[in-house]
Design a protein around this motif. Structure first.
Motif, PDB file in Angstrom:
ATOM      1  N   SER A  87      55.535  30.689  40.326  1.00 48.97           N
ATOM      2  CA  SER A  87      55.327  29.236  40.308  1.00 48.97           C
ATOM      3  C   SER A  87      55.201  28.641  41.704  1.00 48.97           C
ATOM      4  N   HIS A  88      55.175  29.494  42.735  1.00 49.62           N
ATOM      5  CA  HIS A  88      54.998  28.979  44.094  1.00 49.62           C
ATOM      6  C   HIS A  88      53.624  28.331  44.229  1.00 49.62           C
ATOM      7  N   SER A  89      53.585  27.257  45.002  1.00 47.03           N
ATOM      8  CA  SER A  89      52.386  26.411  45.034  1.00 47.03           C
ATOM      9  C   SER A  89      51.132  27.148  45.486  1.00 47.03           C
ATOM     10  N   GLU A  90      51.251  28.043  46.499  1.00 45.11           N
ATOM     11  CA  GLU A  90      50.054  28.720  47.001  1.00 45.11           C
ATOM     12  C   GLU A  90      49.458  29.657  45.962  1.00 45.11           C
ATOM     13  N   ARG A  91      50.355  30.269  45.135  1.00 45.87           N
ATOM     14  CA  ARG A  91      49.846  31.181  44.107  1.00 45.87           C
ATOM     15  C   ARG A  91      49.145  30.400  42.996  1.00 45.87           C
ATOM     16  N   LEU A  92      49.680  29.250  42.661  1.00 50.25           N
ATOM     17  CA  LEU A  92      49.044  28.400  41.646  1.00 50.25           C
ATOM     18  C   LEU A  92      47.666  27.944  42.112  1.00 50.25           C
ATOM     19  N   ALA A  93      47.581  27.565  43.406  1.00 52.61           N
ATOM     20  CA  ALA A  93      46.305  27.080  43.949  1.00 52.61           C
ATOM     21  C   ALA A  93      45.260  28.186  43.986  1.00 52.61           C
ATOM     22  N   VAL A  94      45.684  29.400  44.384  1.00 51.99           N
ATOM     23  CA  VAL A  94      44.747  30.531  44.427  1.00 51.99           C
ATOM     24  C   VAL A  94      44.249  30.846  43.022  1.00 51.99           C
ATOM     25  N   ALA A  95      45.155  30.829  42.054  1.00 51.57           N
ATOM     26  CA  ALA A  95      44.758  31.090  40.667  1.00 51.57           C
ATOM     27  C   ALA A  95      43.755  30.048  40.186  1.00 51.57           C
ATOM     28  N   PHE A  96      44.021  28.784  40.479  1.00 51.58           N
ATOM     29  CA  PHE A  96      43.112  27.714  40.078  1.00 51.58           C
ATOM     30  C   PHE A  96      41.746  27.903  40.732  1.00 51.58           C
ATOM     31  N   GLY A  97      41.741  28.299  42.015  1.00 55.50           N
ATOM     32  CA  GLY A  97      40.483  28.545  42.715  1.00 55.50           C
ATOM     33  C   GLY A  97      39.716  29.702  42.107  1.00 55.50           C
ATOM     34  N   ALA A  98      40.441  30.763  41.704  1.00 54.07           N
ATOM     35  CA  ALA A  98      39.786  31.924  41.086  1.00 54.07           C
ATOM     36  C   ALA A  98      39.154  31.559  39.753  1.00 54.07           C
ATOM     37  N   MET A  99      39.787  30.615  39.046  1.00 55.93           N
ATOM     38  CA  MET A  99      39.260  30.176  37.749  1.00 55.93           C
ATOM     39  C   MET A  99      38.042  29.268  37.893  1.00 55.93           C
ATOM     40  N   HIS A 100      37.805  28.741  39.102  1.00 57.56           N
ATOM     41  CA  HIS A 100      36.707  27.793  39.319  1.00 57.56           C
ATOM     42  C   HIS A 100      35.839  28.237  40.498  1.00 57.56           C
ATOM     43  N   LEU A 101      35.553  29.523  40.599  1.00 58.76           N
ATOM     44  CA  LEU A 101      34.773  30.026  41.725  1.00 58.76           C
ATOM     45  C   LEU A 101      33.350  29.468  41.749  1.00 58.76           C
ATOM     46  N   ASN A 102      32.703  29.448  40.597  1.00 59.41           N
ATOM     47  CA  ASN A 102      31.340  28.892  40.483  1.00 59.41           C
ATOM     48  C   ASN A 102      30.390  29.413  41.561  1.00 59.41           C
ATOM     49  N   GLY A 103      30.437  30.709  41.798  1.00 59.72           N
ATOM     50  CA  GLY A 103      29.509  31.309  42.756  1.00 59.72           C
ATOM     51  C   GLY A 103      29.953  31.259  44.202  1.00 59.72           C
ATOM     52  N   GLU A 104      31.103  30.645  44.480  1.00 59.11           N
ATOM     53  CA  GLU A 104      31.602  30.580  45.857  1.00 59.11           C
ATOM     54  C   GLU A 104      32.019  31.981  46.323  1.00 59.11           C
ATOM     55  N   SER A 105      31.822  32.248  47.595  1.00 57.25           N
ATOM     56  CA  SER A 105      32.146  33.575  48.133  1.00 57.25           C
ATOM     57  C   SER A 105      33.604  33.692  48.563  1.00 57.25           C
ATOM     58  N   ALA A 106      34.313  32.569  48.620  1.00 60.39           N
ATOM     59  CA  ALA A 106      35.709  32.599  49.077  1.00 60.39           C
ATOM     60  C   ALA A 106      36.505  31.484  48.419  1.00 60.39           C
ATOM     61  N   ILE A 107      37.795  31.737  48.306  1.00 62.83           N
ATOM     62  CA  ILE A 107      38.740  30.720  47.825  1.00 62.83           C
ATOM     63  C   ILE A 107      39.486  30.213  49.047  1.00 62.83           C
ATOM     64  N   ARG A 108      39.495  28.885  49.247  1.00 62.98           N
ATOM     65  CA  ARG A 108      40.156  28.300  50.420  1.00 62.98           C
ATOM     66  C   ARG A 108      41.313  27.417  49.979  1.00 62.98           C
ATOM     67  N   VAL A 109      42.521  27.809  50.377  1.00 65.84           N
ATOM     68  CA  VAL A 109      43.744  27.099  49.987  1.00 65.84           C
ATOM     69  C   VAL A 109      44.479  26.661  51.252  1.00 65.84           C
ATOM     70  N   PHE A 110      45.119  25.503  51.168  1.00 59.88           N
ATOM     71  CA  PHE A 110      45.864  24.964  52.310  1.00 59.88           C
ATOM     72  C   PHE A 110      47.300  24.672  51.873  1.00 59.88           C
ATOM     73  N   LYS A 111      48.243  24.980  52.757  1.00 57.58           N
ATOM     74  CA  LYS A 111      49.660  24.766  52.441  1.00 57.58           C
ATOM     75  C   LYS A 111      50.355  24.053  53.582  1.00 57.58           C
ATOM     76  N   ASN A 112      51.322  23.195  53.236  1.00 64.44           N
ATOM     77  CA  ASN A 112      52.015  22.399  54.255  1.00 64.44           C
ATOM     78  C   ASN A 112      53.131  23.170  54.959  1.00 64.44           C
ATOM     79  N   LEU A 113      53.572  24.304  54.381  1.00 66.67           N
ATOM     80  CA  LEU A 113      54.653  25.096  54.970  1.00 66.67           C
ATOM     81  C   LEU A 113      54.168  26.519  55.250  1.00 66.67           C
ATOM     82  N   ARG A 114      55.050  27.316  55.826  1.00 64.68           N
ATOM     83  CA  ARG A 114      54.759  28.742  56.042  1.00 64.68           C
ATOM     84  C   ARG A 114      54.572  29.422  54.682  1.00 64.68           C
ATOM     85  N   ILE A 115      53.577  30.299  54.573  1.00 63.00           N
ATOM     86  CA  ILE A 115      53.328  30.978  53.308  1.00 63.00           C
ATOM     87  C   ILE A 115      54.516  31.874  52.949  1.00 63.00           C
TER      88      ILE A 115
END
Length: 672
Positions: free
Chosen positions: A603-631
């Motif tokens: 349930s960590h925020s970065e993992r949720l964001a990466v999962a959401f990005g993977a579900m909505h790739l739509n032809g993108e070559s990379a998933i870009r996620v940003f976090k306010n704290l250290r990963i």
């Protein structure tokens, strides 16, 4: 002669010059027209070159108007050498005591930063008028001598010379720069007594003084008293509200401007930059879009205002649209805009695009080089940052303090210890730049990331100034990676004194102690944190899909597609375990059972964001996620497996740097 004049009137400067050069003995009137035309069309250096050519080849005997034209060109180009030569010519041809020439020379020297020469010309004028005094005031202001400028104004009044509106505007500009509200109020009283209050330029100057002095009520009082408000006064009032953080009043005033059709491009720029400076980034970007839909075309100032706004919210898509706008409307030669674009792409995780923009820049200054060096450093490409540094030196560009910050940062991320030492030493002995506390902190980071913790500690102790939090923070972070409890505790205890409110230091030390199986000591650190009222900021990650930014917080049950995201994580989690992934439950500090700890990690925020990005790739070559704290350490481990299974690049920018995950590896080498 008439043909030259006709060409100048139609803007054909090159043709006019061709015709002029064919005249054996050109008259001074035609020469003056051509000299002035060059300056009017933004080519003052060509005006100066023509004057010098004629002095050398035609034995020119200039009159008042020629000298005035060349003085204007010197002012525009800030050509101090020619300014001094022109003054000598004015003396040689007995024109220096001519009042208009003398006034122009005072103004010219002021624009060229030669205040002593400006004063000398002023003092030698046999007669002085209001323009003479105003020129000297302006000269002091241009030479950053604000106090002297106000003193000249006082002497002017004592001499009996009455100022005009230009004088008052010049003095008010000085007051604004100094935030000298008391003197500004005196000028206000003088303006009222002498019936200048209805002058829109003087009133705009007063509004600006009150605005810069953080007194919007007095600014509004002057504004409301203006019988005929022009766009300048409206814009100054807008800036007044933004300067004190009152965005709502500014927006209301802008609404009135729109209703009355009083806006210009500067009005939109004021709103865009004002919202950005007050942290209302989304509104800044929306205002830019509204500006375009309203039929106003953005200029260089607009782009320079909105690009940092896109950078602040990692709006890569918006940045790409502005990039297209820059090329469509030929802003490709503007160094400031292109440098901002370099930073935007870099901070949005697209280092390749950042480098492409940089490489296409025709004229690179030190700021542009620094931006590209920092871009590579933040992405962990230390070798490339170092290579850029050497290219910069080879090009003849002299590095500055910020250059070395960027290069040393790159060396730290890529474990280039020897190179870092060499760069650090070259600052003082090679370029005469004294290392400051931040440079020393960078060098501590270079040593710490490479595992030379004891050496880093001794380096801190030998610093010629008090170490900053960044130095001890670099050592503490490395102690987590290399599991050094002793130096970790020393570093943390120093940080608890320097910045007792920073929760990250407590969390890092707690993690170090937990990894060393010192759970009781870790509990004591968390208790100390609680007793001091220090709260860890909740982890928050975000990702942009099309034009919408989606934000995720650990354990938030109201996130978009919650069930789909957790279902995706369950399925990919099974594949990850088959590939050898094992959850590192040490990164869950709560006293809960093992299975629940694994669920907590998911349930960590970065993992949720990466999962959401993977579900909505739509032809993108990379998933870009940003976090306010250290990963999180386990999330870092997990995302390596996710990149391998998904077969796409995953880019995560945390508080410290960019992590580029691909094929099961991370660019940081597991040191961050």
């Amino acid at each position: 002669m008439n043909s030259v004049k006709s060409c100048l009137q139609s803007g054909q400067l090159n043709r006019a010059r061709e015709l002029f050069d064919k005249i054996p003995y050109p008259d001074l009137y035609t020469l003056t027209l051509l000299l002035s035309a060059y300056s009017t069309h933004g080519l003052p250096k060509q005006s100066i070159a023509l004057y010098r050519k004629l002095c050398k080849e035609k034995d020119l005997y200039p009159d008042r108007y020629v000298i005035l034209s060349v003085a204007k060109a010197c002012s525009l180009s800030m050509d101090a050498i020619t300014a001094i030569e022109l003054h000598s010519d004015a003396i040689r041809f007995k024109l220096s005591s001519d009042l208009p020439v003398g006034n122009a020379l005072v103004d010219m020297f002021g624009k060229c930063g030669l205040i002593e020469e400006a004063i000398s010309v002023f003092d030698q004028l046999p007669d002085k008028d209001v323009i003479s005094w105003t020129s000297l005031i302006s000269a002091h202001a241009n030479c950053k001598q604000s106090g002297e400028a106000l003193q000249v104004f006082r002497v002017m009044l004592l001499s009996g010379m009455k100022p005009n509106s230009v004088t008052l505007c010049t003095v008010l500009h000085v007051c604004s720069a100094m935030k000298a509200i008391k003197f500004g109020k005196e000028i206000h009283g003088f303006a009222v007594r002498n019936r200048f209050e209805s002058d829109v330029w003087v009133s705009s100057g007063l509004i600006d003084v009150y605005a810069k002095s953080f007194n919007p009520h007095l600014a509004r009082h002057v504004f409301d008293g203006l019988p005929d408000k022009d766009t300048v006064s409206w814009n100054v009032m807008l800036s007044s509200y933004f300067s004190v953080g009152n965005s709502e009043e500014a927006l209301e005033l802008f609404g009135k401007m729109k209703s009355g059709g009083l806006m210009n491009c500067a009005s939109w720029n004021c709103m865009i930059s004002g919202f950005a400076q007050n942290g209302r980034i989304i509104q800044s970007i929306e205002m830019f879009a509204e500006m375009q839909h309203s039929g106003f075309r953005a200029n260089e100032i607009t782009i320079a205002s909105v690009l940092p706004a896109c950078t602040d919210v990692e709006n890569r898509r918006g940045g790409k649209e502005i990039h297209g706008f820059i090329y469509r409307y030929c802003f490709i030669k503007d160094k400031m805009i292109l440098t901002a674009l370099v930073l935007l792409y870099a901070k949005c995780g697209d280092l390749m695009k950042s480098r492409l923009v940089f490489d296409r820049m025709i004229d690179k200054d030190v700021v542009a080089w620094n931006a590209m060096i920092f871009a590579n450093s933040m992405h962990g490409c230390g070798e490339d940052a170092l290579c850029l540094y050497y290219q910069m030196i080879k090009s003849g560009m002299k590095p500055n303090s910020m250059t070395f910050m960027g290069v040393l940062s790159g060396c730290s991320h890529s474990l280039l210890v020897q190179e870092g030492r060499s760069i650090f030493s070259s600052m003082s002995c090679g370029y005469g730049i004294e290392q400051d506390a931040e440079h020393y902190s960078c060098m501590v980071d270079v040593l710490s990331r490479a595992g030379r913790l004891q050496e880093a500690y001794e380096f801190i102790q030998g610093m010629p100034m008090e170490p900053k939090a960044s130095a001890w923070g670099a050592l503490l972070a490395a102690c987590r990676v290399y599991k050094n409890v002793e130096l970790g505790m020393i570093s943390a205890n120093r940080l608890f004194k320097i910045e007792p409110e920073n929760p990250g230091n407590y969390v890092l030390l707690s993690n170090i102690l937990m990894n060393a199986k010192l759970s009781e000591d870790a509990s004591n650190i968390r208790r100390l944190m609680k007793d001091r009222g220090v709260r860890k900021a909740p982890g928050r990650s975000w990702i942009q899909i099309k034009n919408k930014v989606h934000t995720f917080v650990k354990g938030d049950d109201n996130i978009a597609c919650r069930d789909d995201i957790y279902d995706f994580l369950d399925k990919i989690g099974e594949k990850m375990k088959r590939e050898g992934y094992e959850p590192d439950i040490e990164f869950v500090l709560q006293d809960i059972r093992g299975e629940e700890k694994e669920e907590s990690l998911c349930s960590h925020s970065e993992r949720l964001a990466v999962a959401f990005g993977a579900m909505h790739l739509n032809g993108e070559s990379a998933i870009r996620v940003f976090k306010n704290l250290r990963i999180c350490g386990d999330c870092h481990h997990a995302i390596k497996f996710m990149s391998k299974i998904l077969g796409v690049g995953i880019i995560v920018r945390d508080k410290l740097r960019f992590h580029h995950f691909r094929d099961g590896f991370c660019s940081c080498g597991d040191r961050w």
